[in-house]
Each structure stands twice: as C-alpha cells, then as structure tokens.
Design a protein around this motif. Structure first.
Motif, PDB file in Angstrom:
ATOM      1  N   HIS A 121      -1.182  11.269  -0.930  1.00 20.88           N
ATOM      2  CA  HIS A 121      -2.525  11.603  -1.100  1.00 20.88           C
ATOM      3  C   HIS A 121      -2.740  11.328  -2.945  1.00 20.88           C
ATOM      4  N   VAL A 122      -3.156  10.183  -2.900  1.00 22.77           N
ATOM      5  CA  VAL A 122      -3.388   9.827  -4.426  1.00 22.77           C
ATOM      6  C   VAL A 122      -4.642   8.830  -4.369  1.00 22.77           C
ATOM      7  N   PHE A 123      -5.713   8.689  -5.681  1.00 22.07           N
ATOM      8  CA  PHE A 123      -6.609   8.177  -5.572  1.00 22.07           C
ATOM      9  C   PHE A 123      -6.631   7.334  -6.838  1.00 22.07           C
ATOM     10  N   ASN A 124      -5.668   6.247  -6.858  1.00 22.25           N
ATOM     11  CA  ASN A 124      -5.444   5.415  -8.149  1.00 22.25           C
ATOM     12  C   ASN A 124      -6.233   4.117  -8.226  1.00 22.25           C
ATOM     13  N   VAL A 125      -7.389   4.012  -7.188  1.00 19.84           N
ATOM     14  CA  VAL A 125      -7.951   2.585  -7.222  1.00 19.84           C
ATOM     15  C   VAL A 125      -9.409   2.899  -6.906  1.00 19.84           C
ATOM     16  N   ALA A 126     -10.424   2.104  -7.315  1.00 24.49           N
ATOM     17  CA  ALA A 126     -11.633   2.393  -6.861  1.00 24.49           C
ATOM     18  C   ALA A 126     -12.095   1.689  -5.780  1.00 24.49           C
ATOM     19  N   MET A 127     -12.884   2.185  -4.905  1.00 23.59           N
ATOM     20  CA  MET A 127     -13.550   1.676  -3.702  1.00 23.59           C
ATOM     21  C   MET A 127     -14.327   0.373  -4.227  1.00 23.59           C
ATOM     22  N   PRO A 128     -14.270  -0.807  -3.399  1.00 27.75           N
ATOM     23  CA  PRO A 128     -15.226  -2.022  -3.705  1.00 27.75           C
ATOM     24  C   PRO A 128     -16.544  -1.560  -3.844  1.00 27.75           C
ATOM     25  N   GLY A 154     -12.388  11.397  -1.391  1.00 27.20           N
ATOM     26  CA  GLY A 154     -10.993  12.148  -0.984  1.00 27.20           C
ATOM     27  C   GLY A 154     -10.598  12.978  -2.186  1.00 27.20           C
ATOM     28  N   ALA A 155     -10.639  12.823  -3.383  1.00 25.98           N
ATOM     29  CA  ALA A 155     -10.070  13.449  -4.515  1.00 25.98           C
ATOM     30  C   ALA A 155     -10.962  14.681  -4.753  1.00 25.98           C
ATOM     31  N   GLU A 156     -12.318  14.901  -4.118  1.00 25.82           N
ATOM     32  CA  GLU A 156     -13.019  16.127  -4.412  1.00 25.82           C
ATOM     33  C   GLU A 156     -12.715  17.204  -3.409  1.00 25.82           C
ATOM     34  N   PHE A 157     -12.181  16.873  -2.446  1.00 20.80           N
ATOM     35  CA  PHE A 157     -11.777  17.697  -1.347  1.00 20.80           C
ATOM     36  C   PHE A 157     -10.321  17.925  -0.656  1.00 20.80           C
ATOM     37  N   PRO A 158     -10.342  18.918  -0.189  1.00 19.63           N
ATOM     38  CA  PRO A 158      -8.960  19.356   0.590  1.00 19.63           C
ATOM     39  C   PRO A 158      -8.297  18.192   1.122  1.00 19.63           C
ATOM     40  N   ARG A 159      -7.059  18.200   1.558  1.00 19.25           N
ATOM     41  CA  ARG A 159      -6.586  17.006   2.311  1.00 19.25           C
ATOM     42  C   ARG A 159      -7.109  16.684   3.410  1.00 19.25           C
ATOM     43  N   GLY A 160      -7.603  17.797   4.247  1.00 14.41           N
ATOM     44  CA  GLY A 160      -7.993  17.649   5.541  1.00 14.41           C
ATOM     45  C   GLY A 160      -9.357  16.699   5.695  1.00 14.41           C
ATOM     46  N   PHE A 161      -9.981  16.486   4.441  1.00 14.82           N
ATOM     47  CA  PHE A 161     -11.232  15.518   4.271  1.00 14.82           C
ATOM     48  C   PHE A 161     -10.661  14.249   4.627  1.00 14.82           C
ATOM     49  N   VAL A 162      -9.668  13.873   4.044  1.00 10.77           N
ATOM     50  CA  VAL A 162      -9.086  12.629   4.396  1.00 10.77           C
ATOM     51  C   VAL A 162      -8.531  12.293   5.682  1.00 10.77           C
ATOM     52  N   ASP A 163      -8.029  13.673   6.281  1.00  7.63           N
ATOM     53  CA  ASP A 163      -7.377  13.577   7.558  1.00  7.63           C
ATOM     54  C   ASP A 163      -8.441  13.124   8.571  1.00  7.63           C
ATOM     55  N   MET A 178       0.872  -0.996  -0.020  1.00  9.66           N
ATOM     56  CA  MET A 178       0.019   0.126  -0.109  1.00  9.66           C
ATOM     57  C   MET A 178       0.830   1.071  -0.095  1.00  9.66           C
ATOM     58  N   HIS A 179       0.813   2.041  -0.988  1.00 13.54           N
ATOM     59  CA  HIS A 179       1.644   3.288  -1.149  1.00 13.54           C
ATOM     60  C   HIS A 179       0.837   4.416  -1.159  1.00 13.54           C
ATOM     61  N   THR A 180      -0.685   4.379  -1.332  1.00 12.37           N
ATOM     62  CA  THR A 180      -1.508   5.517  -1.564  1.00 12.37           C
ATOM     63  C   THR A 180      -2.471   5.235  -0.700  1.00 12.37           C
ATOM     64  N   VAL A 181      -3.166   6.666  -0.385  1.00 14.20           N
ATOM     65  CA  VAL A 181      -4.131   6.446   0.781  1.00 14.20           C
ATOM     66  C   VAL A 181      -5.618   5.618   0.120  1.00 14.20           C
ATOM     67  N   ALA A 182      -5.624   5.704  -1.242  1.00 11.74           N
ATOM     68  CA  ALA A 182      -6.792   4.931  -1.888  1.00 11.74           C
ATOM     69  C   ALA A 182      -6.517   3.595  -1.738  1.00 11.74           C
ATOM     70  N   GLU A 183      -5.403   3.212  -1.887  1.00  3.61           N
ATOM     71  CA  GLU A 183      -4.941   1.616  -1.634  1.00  3.61           C
ATOM     72  C   GLU A 183      -5.126   1.205  -0.389  1.00  3.61           C
ATOM     73  N   ALA A 184      -4.799   1.975   0.459  1.00  3.94           N
ATOM     74  CA  ALA A 184      -4.953   1.705   1.946  1.00  3.94           C
ATOM     75  C   ALA A 184      -6.528   1.660   2.416  1.00  3.94           C
ATOM     76  N   CYS A 185      -7.289   2.590   2.010  1.00  4.22           N
ATOM     77  CA  CYS A 185      -8.620   2.504   2.055  1.00  4.22           C
ATOM     78  C   CYS A 185      -9.307   1.187   1.555  1.00  4.22           C
ATOM     79  N   ARG A 186      -9.095   0.803   0.484  1.00  2.00           N
ATOM     80  CA  ARG A 186      -9.524  -0.288  -0.147  1.00  2.00           C
ATOM     81  C   ARG A 186      -9.194  -1.618   0.520  1.00  2.00           C
ATOM     82  N   ALA A 187      -8.121  -1.592   0.992  1.00  2.00           N
ATOM     83  CA  ALA A 187      -7.399  -2.582   1.777  1.00  2.00           C
ATOM     84  C   ALA A 187      -8.173  -2.898   3.154  1.00  2.00           C
ATOM     85  N   VAL A 188      -8.640  -1.715   3.854  1.00  2.00           N
ATOM     86  CA  VAL A 188      -9.461  -1.800   5.092  1.00  2.00           C
ATOM     87  C   VAL A 188     -10.896  -2.502   4.680  1.00  2.00           C
ATOM     88  N   LEU A 189     -11.494  -2.069   3.385  1.00  2.39           N
ATOM     89  CA  LEU A 189     -12.741  -2.289   3.186  1.00  2.39           C
ATOM     90  C   LEU A 189     -12.815  -3.796   2.798  1.00  2.39           C
TER      91      LEU A 189
END
Length: 267
Positions: free
Chosen positions: A38-45, A100-109, A1-12
């Motif tokens: 702060h990269v959104f390179n994969v879709a959520m399931p 997350g890509a629609e918002f400032p970084r603080g949204f992901v925080d 997991m290198h991106t925040v999107a990959e990490a979020c997908r892994a949790v799901l």
C-alpha cells in the motif's frame, strides 16, 4: 510491480484492450492476496494508453445510435457500452492510484474491485459483439469519460462527485428501459449482460457515494451542499430525468443530492 501505485499505472498504460483486461484482473488478484504494498511511489499518467481503434470523435460528431431495435442498432448500442466499460477500467485504477494515499486502505480495495468488475463487463460486451459479427473498435467512440477524469485530476472529492455520483449513476437510470427493449426484441443474451452490469453498478455508485460522504465529513464539509458546489464547478452537462430513485437510494445517493436540479446546466 511491487506497489499498488505501480500496478495501477501499469493498467493505465496497457493500450491493447485484452491486455488491459488481463492485467486489471491480475492486479486485483495480487492486491487481494497481499502481493502489492500500500505505497504510492509513482504518479498516474495524464492519459491512459489507447488502442488505434476505435476512432475517437467529439460527442457532437458521433452518429445517432437509435434505440437498439434492429441488429445494427443493437450492435451500435453494445459497442458504445463496451467503450464506456473500457474507459471505466482506467477510471477505477486511476482513482485507486491517484487518490489512494488520501484515504484508508478500503478505498483502494473498493476501486481495484470496481476496476476488475469493469474489465469483466467489457469482456462480456466484446464477446457479445463478436457473436453478432462485430467487435470493439469497429465503430467510432468519444472520450467524454476520460475528459471528466482530466477535469477532476486534482481533487478526489470532485472525481467522486462527478464520475460515480453523476456519470455512473446515469447508467442506473437508463439501463432498466434498455433491458426491457432488448427483451422485447428477443435479445435475451444482451439483456442478461446489461442486467448483470446494472447490479454491479449499484455497488460502484454506492462506493463512490460512501467515500464522498466519509471524506466530506472528515474534512468538515456538509456532503450535499459540497456536492452541489463541486458539480457546478466540474460538471458541464445536464442532469437528465427520469431518475431511478430506488436504485440510486440503494446506492446511498438520496434525492436530497439531485432533486430540483433536473435539466439544469448550472447545478
């Protein structure tokens, strides 16, 4: 997991509850320490992974829990709350990874922080269930929270309007009375857990309300009227009084949003 999107997908996609809790907290630490981009390179399931238990039933088939006066009733109530917190882990990480890509970084925080909180809440409730001779998965549950996520998957403002500002805000209304009942029957340990969750949920509802208002203003929508339009479209439930106006106000969710809508199915 290198991106925040990959990490979020892994949790799901972590189906085992304890693996999900561990991964949620690991991802939150990695994000705080700058270990994820702060990269959104994969879709959520479309759906998160789920353990084989609890059995998921339609809400209409769920057994009545009672008010939690007996030990059996308290176990049923705590199990239902544990299931809500388990689902809330996925809701938070899905919000971060999907929108997350629609918002400032603080949204992901905020939403990764919420997800880590929900993981702690689940662990506390499951530990309490085990001390009472039960555990998560021992009773049936329903999938209403994720149904709300599916219905709002294409609209970040709808997700914020329904999940934190309606569903989570409902917890602010009912928890103080639940804590009082637990204290009355001498279950101080369960009461303390719920009181901690209550104070965290004020922050969570506050995050949802703040991002909803900010996004509405940046997109040219008046927040209150747009919230009412979205809830009419996406929320098929009923807004049930009484409302905990002080906790809602602390979260920035003023009565201007929901006053006059109590009991109305078509909001």
């Amino acid at each position: 997991m290198h991106t925040v999107a990959e990490a979020c997908r892994a949790v799901l996609l972590a189906g085992d509850p304890y693996a999900k809790v561990r991964l949620a907290r690991t991802v939150a630490r990695a994000w705080r320490r700058g270990g994820l981009t702060h990269v959104f390179n994969v879709a959520m399931p479309e759906r998160p992974a789920r353990p084989p238990r609890p059995e998921l039933l339609p809400p209409s088939r769920m057994p009545k829990r009672g008010k939690g006066g007996s030990e059996r009733g308290r176990i049923a109530m705590l199990h239902a709350l544990a299931h809500i917190e388990f689902g809330a882990i996925d809701l938070a990480f899905d919000a971060a990874g999907r929108f997350g890509a629609e918002f400032p970084r603080g949204f992901v925080d905020d939403w990764i922080g919420v997800g880590a909180d929900e993981a702690i809440h689940f662990a506390l409730l499951d530990r309490r269930l085990k001390s009472l001779g039960s555990s998560y998965g021992a009773l049936p549950a329903h999938d209403g929270l994720w149904e709300a996520a599916e219905q709002t998957a294409g609209d970040s403002l709808a997700r914020l309007a329904v999940v934190p500002m309606i569903l989570e805000a409902r917890g602010l209304d009912v928890t103080p009375a639940t804590v009082e009942r637990l204290e009355r029957v001498g279950d101080h340990r369960s009461a303390a857990i719920l009181w901690r969750i209550y104070h965290d949920e004020i922050r969570h509802v506050g995050a949802g309300t703040r991002w909803f208002k900010t996004a509405c203003e940046s997109r040219g929508f008046e927040p209150i009227s747009h919230w009412k339009r979205l809830t009419k479209t996406y929320f098929r439930g009923v807004l049930k009084p009484p409302f905990n106006d002080s906790a809602r106000d602390e979260a920035g969710l003023s009565r201007d949003f929901y006053a006059g809508l109590a009991g109305a199915r078509d909001v």
